[in-house]
Motif scaffolding. Structure first.
Motif, PDB file in Angstrom:
ATOM      1  N   THR A  90       0.792  -1.269  -0.003  1.00  0.00           N
ATOM      2  CA  THR A  90       0.068   0.171  -0.152  1.00  0.00           C
ATOM      3  C   THR A  90       0.719   1.314   0.020  1.00  0.00           C
ATOM      4  O   THR A  90       1.866   1.058   0.836  1.00  0.00           O
ATOM      5  CB  THR A  90      -0.949   0.060   1.173  1.00  0.00           C
ATOM      6  OG1 THR A  90      -1.811  -1.285   1.245  1.00  0.00           O
ATOM      7  CG2 THR A  90      -1.666   1.191   1.318  1.00  0.00           C
ATOM      8  N   ILE A  91       0.508   2.224  -0.651  1.00  0.00           N
ATOM      9  CA  ILE A  91       1.182   3.671  -0.612  1.00  0.00           C
ATOM     10  C   ILE A  91       0.279   4.470   0.054  1.00  0.00           C
ATOM     11  O   ILE A  91      -0.964   4.229   0.331  1.00  0.00           O
ATOM     12  CB  ILE A  91       1.489   4.108  -2.083  1.00  0.00           C
ATOM     13  CG1 ILE A  91       0.232   4.415  -3.000  1.00  0.00           C
ATOM     14  CG2 ILE A  91       2.336   3.054  -2.828  1.00  0.00           C
ATOM     15  CD1 ILE A  91       0.420   4.800  -4.299  1.00  0.00           C
ATOM     16  N   ALA A  92       0.776   5.632   0.298  1.00  0.00           N
ATOM     17  CA  ALA A  92      -0.033   6.817   1.355  1.00  0.00           C
ATOM     18  C   ALA A  92      -0.502   7.707   0.178  1.00  0.00           C
ATOM     19  O   ALA A  92      -0.246   7.967  -0.841  1.00  0.00           O
ATOM     20  CB  ALA A  92       1.162   7.480   1.793  1.00  0.00           C
ATOM     21  N   GLY A  93      -1.981   7.617   0.802  1.00  0.00           N
ATOM     22  CA  GLY A  93      -2.718   8.925  -0.030  1.00  0.00           C
ATOM     23  C   GLY A  93      -2.649  10.181   0.651  1.00  0.00           C
ATOM     24  O   GLY A  93      -2.108  10.026   1.860  1.00  0.00           O
TER      25      GLY A  93
ATOM     26  N   LEU B 228       4.183   2.366 -12.832  1.00  0.00           N
ATOM     27  CA  LEU B 228       4.345   3.161 -11.624  1.00  0.00           C
ATOM     28  C   LEU B 228       3.232   3.478 -10.901  1.00  0.00           C
ATOM     29  O   LEU B 228       2.091   3.786 -11.637  1.00  0.00           O
ATOM     30  CB  LEU B 228       5.068   4.576 -11.953  1.00  0.00           C
ATOM     31  CG  LEU B 228       5.346   5.406 -10.822  1.00  0.00           C
ATOM     32  CD1 LEU B 228       6.237   4.915  -9.832  1.00  0.00           C
ATOM     33  CD2 LEU B 228       5.581   6.974 -11.301  1.00  0.00           C
ATOM     34  N   MET B 229       3.090   3.367  -9.519  1.00  0.00           N
ATOM     35  CA  MET B 229       1.818   3.542  -8.733  1.00  0.00           C
ATOM     36  C   MET B 229       1.928   4.536  -7.921  1.00  0.00           C
ATOM     37  O   MET B 229       3.038   4.971  -7.126  1.00  0.00           O
ATOM     38  CB  MET B 229       1.436   2.308  -7.942  1.00  0.00           C
ATOM     39  CG  MET B 229       0.949   1.096  -8.584  1.00  0.00           C
ATOM     40  SD  MET B 229       1.104  -0.493  -7.502  1.00  0.00           S
ATOM     41  CE  MET B 229       2.618  -1.239  -7.899  1.00  0.00           C
ATOM     42  N   VAL B 230       1.059   5.856  -7.928  1.00  0.00           N
ATOM     43  CA  VAL B 230       1.177   7.015  -7.386  1.00  0.00           C
ATOM     44  C   VAL B 230      -0.315   7.215  -6.401  1.00  0.00           C
ATOM     45  O   VAL B 230      -1.285   6.482  -7.311  1.00  0.00           O
ATOM     46  CB  VAL B 230       1.653   8.211  -8.030  1.00  0.00           C
ATOM     47  CG1 VAL B 230       3.064   7.960  -8.442  1.00  0.00           C
ATOM     48  CG2 VAL B 230       0.727   8.616  -9.222  1.00  0.00           C
TER      49      VAL B 230
ATOM     50  N   ARG C 187       5.458   6.584  -0.609  1.00  0.00           N
ATOM     51  CA  ARG C 187       4.697   7.466  -1.609  1.00  0.00           C
ATOM     52  C   ARG C 187       4.469   6.771  -3.031  1.00  0.00           C
ATOM     53  O   ARG C 187       3.218   7.030  -3.345  1.00  0.00           O
ATOM     54  CB  ARG C 187       5.578   8.654  -1.733  1.00  0.00           C
ATOM     55  CG  ARG C 187       5.458   9.707  -0.590  1.00  0.00           C
ATOM     56  CD  ARG C 187       4.403  10.425  -0.487  1.00  0.00           C
ATOM     57  NE  ARG C 187       4.083  11.637   0.624  1.00  0.00           N
ATOM     58  CZ  ARG C 187       4.199  12.917  -0.037  1.00  0.00           C
ATOM     59  NH1 ARG C 187       4.429  13.015  -1.118  1.00  0.00           N
ATOM     60  NH2 ARG C 187       4.157  13.812   0.975  1.00  0.00           N
ATOM     61  N   HIS C 188       5.513   6.049  -3.491  1.00  0.00           N
ATOM     62  CA  HIS C 188       5.229   5.587  -4.625  1.00  0.00           C
ATOM     63  C   HIS C 188       5.822   4.020  -4.811  1.00  0.00           C
ATOM     64  O   HIS C 188       6.457   3.568  -3.914  1.00  0.00           O
ATOM     65  CB  HIS C 188       6.300   5.944  -5.712  1.00  0.00           C
ATOM     66  CG  HIS C 188       6.063   7.547  -5.865  1.00  0.00           C
ATOM     67  ND1 HIS C 188       6.858   8.216  -6.671  1.00  0.00           N
ATOM     68  CD2 HIS C 188       4.927   8.354  -5.678  1.00  0.00           C
ATOM     69  CE1 HIS C 188       6.269   9.502  -6.743  1.00  0.00           C
ATOM     70  NE2 HIS C 188       5.271   9.921  -6.185  1.00  0.00           N
ATOM     71  N   LEU C 189       5.138   2.960  -5.642  1.00  0.00           N
ATOM     72  CA  LEU C 189       5.609   1.706  -5.828  1.00  0.00           C
ATOM     73  C   LEU C 189       5.766   1.341  -7.476  1.00  0.00           C
ATOM     74  O   LEU C 189       5.071   2.021  -8.029  1.00  0.00           O
ATOM     75  CB  LEU C 189       4.635   0.711  -5.197  1.00  0.00           C
ATOM     76  CG  LEU C 189       4.539   0.563  -3.861  1.00  0.00           C
ATOM     77  CD1 LEU C 189       3.179  -0.325  -3.256  1.00  0.00           C
ATOM     78  CD2 LEU C 189       5.812   0.143  -3.194  1.00  0.00           C
ATOM     79  N   SER C 190       6.838   0.839  -7.747  1.00  0.00           N
ATOM     80  CA  SER C 190       7.128   0.493  -8.886  1.00  0.00           C
ATOM     81  C   SER C 190       7.307  -1.062  -9.291  1.00  0.00           C
ATOM     82  O   SER C 190       7.712  -1.695  -8.542  1.00  0.00           O
ATOM     83  CB  SER C 190       8.016   1.538  -9.427  1.00  0.00           C
ATOM     84  OG  SER C 190       9.192   1.267  -9.170  1.00  0.00           O
TER      85      SER C 190
END
Length: 257
Positions: A58-61, A127-129, A111-114
């Motif tokens: 999970t990334i932060a919103g 890339l996930m943002v 913040r991001h996952l790739s």
């Protein structure tokens, strides 16, 4: 390769449970969450616990960041004084409701996952943002000019960009020239699980099937499904109405606004 992506649960446990059940039925190889677990409803801890129990990356919103830092600002772009007043109640309520463990979890989210896929001599980067590669709370709406969207994705070094934040799902295939050939990038807003704003109150998430020949030169090698999942909207809406949260958020759930 089958991957499930979801975002913007906003403390709506009934919606999350329905989506996770649907995801299980789709049998993806991987599952990712693009943030905003909390805010606007009464189950922030329960939502976080479910994500943690399943070990979903999970990334932060922007809302997660605000609560993680115990701030009174969620980074939301409210348009009217009334919306700002409602928002102030929501973040105050959420700050009071979250446990110490939940806050620590939110504060430490990346913040991001790739991911990078190697297909023979070609690499495809996903890339996930939450909002955009540039800013956690930047809104990438569907009507953004194509050149601007391509520039944002290119600057991030991505071929496939997945994001949420606007709560309005879409998939845009953007063409550009690479080594004298027509190539493509993908901008994918995965919609919202717990607070849709596209007029459809059902929860939304994405299933992506990447072909074994996934390539930037073949736009159809990225196959996308926007899954709409019915859930007990009344349960979620009545939970809002039974709390200190503004009834405005209950109405928004009922009408997908």
């Amino acid at each position: 390769m089958r991957i499930a992506f979801f975002s913007d649960i906003h403390a709506n446990l009934p919606a999350l449970e329905a989506v996770l059940s649907d995801i299980d039925a789709q049998k993806p190889d991987f599952v990712y969450c693009l943030g905003d677990l909390v805010g606007y409803n009464i189950w922030p801890n329960e939502v976080i616990n479910e994500i943690r129990k399943r070990r979903i990356p999970t990334i932060a919103g922007n809302y997660d960041e605000g609560i993680g830092l115990e701030s009174d600002d969620c980074g939301c772009a409210y348009k009217t004084d009334e919306e700002r007043a409602h928002g102030a109640v929501s973040i105050s309520f959420t700050n009071e409701a979250v446990s110490t463990s939940s806050r620590k979890y939110l504060r430490n989210l990346p913040r991001h996952l790739s991911m990078e896929f190697q297909q023979k001599e070609e690499k495809v980067k996903l890339l996930m943002v939450h909002g955009s590669p540039r800013k956690i709370n930047e809104y990438l709406f569907e009507d953004r000019p194509e050149k601007s969207l391509i520039r944002i994705i290119e600057s991030a070094g991505a071929d496939i960009l997945l994001f949420g934040h606007t709560h309005k799902p879409y998939h845009r295939i953007l063409s550009y020239e690479q080594n004298g050939k027509q190539a493509y990038r993908h901008a994918i807003n995965i919609g919202s699980v717990g607070k849709p704003k596209d007029g459809d109150p059902r929860a939304c998430y994405v299933i992506m099937d990447l072909e074994s020949t996934c390539s930037n030169f073949f736009p159809d090698s990225v196959d996308l499904q926007f899954r709409r999942v019915s859930y007990d909207v009344e349960k979620a809406a009545q939970a809002v109405e039974s709390s200190k949260l503004p009834n405005f958020y209950a109405s928004a759930l009922r009408y997908g606004k």
